[in-house]
Write a protein that holds these residues in place. Structure first.
Motif: not given
Ligand code: FAD
Length: 393
Positions: A102-108, A384-391
């Motif tokens: 997830r860290l890698k995906a969020n940095v991207a 529909q609570p919000y969350q990012g794709p790589y929470a």
């Protein structure tokens, strides 16, 4: 200052969100803007904020808010006027091992948004910050430009600019009621008198649910405590040292003016929930057991901190929503009532952009900053609570 009988827009709350909204509304000449603060500016969560200014988030909306706001912190004098106390230190975020992908995906994701961030190995971090232990992770996220700013200076700077653009900022004025007729806002009742207005923005931070209740709206905002511990920086550390968030040990830190280091902790009893009625009475002194645990966690990442005398600390309260993201946009069923509350621990660094977003929403019904409909207040009722794709987990 004469008490205003009328306004085009009333903002309730003089924290970072209220003053930033006042600044942006007056910048786009939205009419007569009156901000009402019941005590003094930055008296709430803002004045207690640790002031970290970084852009790392696990969702694109908050990363965009932080990125857009960063420009204001970096170029405060040119954009707003005056000094916000921004210090560039570099920022590193250490994730738990189970969040590595997830860290890698969020940095991207953040790089795609134009944020200056990259992955660094633990060896690279060790070379950059030899005072940190780096054996318990392989890569971390790094932002070379990030750091921290002074929440009081930032608030006063934005308030000053809003005043110069025509906003009327009234301190010591408590809003006690919101008048609604025919499904529309008509005005506010305050400790100093009534203000007739068609638009009210609830920027009351942890008090946001209490203010929404004045308009008959039920908001889920849970106030919780958060403590900062301030220590002397040991001579072995460079000045300024890195700003960091360490999710393995549950601690963050940054330099503080006067050769000091500020540290904060999160999770469990470190974010003790309080009743909204306690917001005016909770103790702001540091709790010794939290302070001790903060030291332990800090030493796990920076062992030389063991030698650092604790100088002071404080406890603040912040308002958290159920999914950990702000409640932004028009309130359902009441024309002219807007919400900008429940910042959930992120509001300082995102404040400049959230103020712009709110101003654009009130005037144009949309914002160029980012689409905030995922943060609409009805998202919980709609499942529909919000969350990012790589929470992060
Ligand atoms: C200890 C701590 C550390 C933090 N560290 C960070 C950090 O490092 N980075 C970051 O981005 N965020 C951080 N945060 C979160 C951040 O400080 C908040 O999200 C942000 O300050 C919220 O701003 P606000 O304007 O929404 O609320 P506030 O600053 O709480 O402002 C709300 C204002 O509304 C006023 N008010 C309430 N009711 C009324 C009424 N009826 N009439 C008139 N006025 C009223 C209050 O007096 C208050 O001044 C931290 C928070 C805490 C507590």
């Amino acid at each position: 200052m004469d008490f205003p009988a009328t306004a085009d827009i009333v903002i309730i709350g003089g924290g970072i969100i209220g003053v930033s909204t006042a600044y942006h509304l007056t910048r786009i000449k939205a009419g007569k803007v009156v901000l009402l603060e019941r005590t003094q500016l930055a008296a709430g969560a803002t004045g207690m904020s640790s002031g970290l200014v970084r852009m790392h988030y696990d969702n694109p909306i908050e990363a965009t808010f932080a990125h857009e706001s960063f420009d204001t912190f970096q170029h405060f004098n040119e954009i707003i006027g005056g000094d916000c106390g921004f210090v560039r230190t570099g920022f590193v975020r250490i994730a738990k091992p189970q969040n590595l992908s997830r860290l890698k995906a969020n940095v991207a994701m953040m790089q795609d948004l134009g944020i200056d961030t990259r992955l660094i190995t633990n060896d690279e971090l060790k070379a950059m910050a030899p005072y940190m232990t780096t054996e318990d992770f392989t890569v971390a996220a790094y932002e070379p430009l990030s750091g921290y700013a002074d929440p009081h200076l930032t608030t006063m700077g934005l308030a000053g600019a809003a005043r110069r653009q025509g906003a009327q900022i009234m301190q010591g004025v408590e809003v006690r009621g919101i008048e609604i007729a025919g499904g529309r806002v008509q005005g506010v009742h305050t400790s100093r008198g009534n203000v007739a207005t068609p638009v009210v923005i609830n920027a009351a931070g942890p008090w946001g649910a209490l203010v929404a209740a004045m308009a008959g709206i039920g908001l889920e905002i849970t106030p919780a405590l958060h403590q900062a511990t301030i220590l002397e920086t040991p001579p072995d550390l460079p000045t300024p040292h890195l700003t960091f968030i360490d999710r393995i040990n549950g601690v963050y830190g940054r330099p503080e003016t006067g050769n000091l280091t500020l540290a904060g902790t999160s999770g469990g009893e470190h974010n003790k929930v309080i009743d909204p009625a306690e917001l005016d009475s909770f103790g702001q002194a540091p709790m010794p057991h939290i302070q001790f645990q903060a030291l332990e966690r800090l030493c796990a990442r920076i062992p030389v901190m063991e030698t650092a005398p604790v100088r002071r600390g404080h406890t603040g309260a912040e308002g958290y929503s159920r999914d950990g993201h702000a409640l932004l946009g028009p309130a359902p069923g009441i024309e002219g009532f807007y919400l900008a509350t429940g910042m959930s621990g992120h509001g300082f660094k995102e404040g400049p952009a959230i103020g712009r977003t709110m101003a654009e929403w009130v005037v144009h019904g949309r914002s160029d900053v980012v689409d905030i409909t995922p943060l609409r207040v009805t998202r919980f009722a709609e499942g529909q609570p919000y969350q990012g794709p790589y929470a992060y987990q």
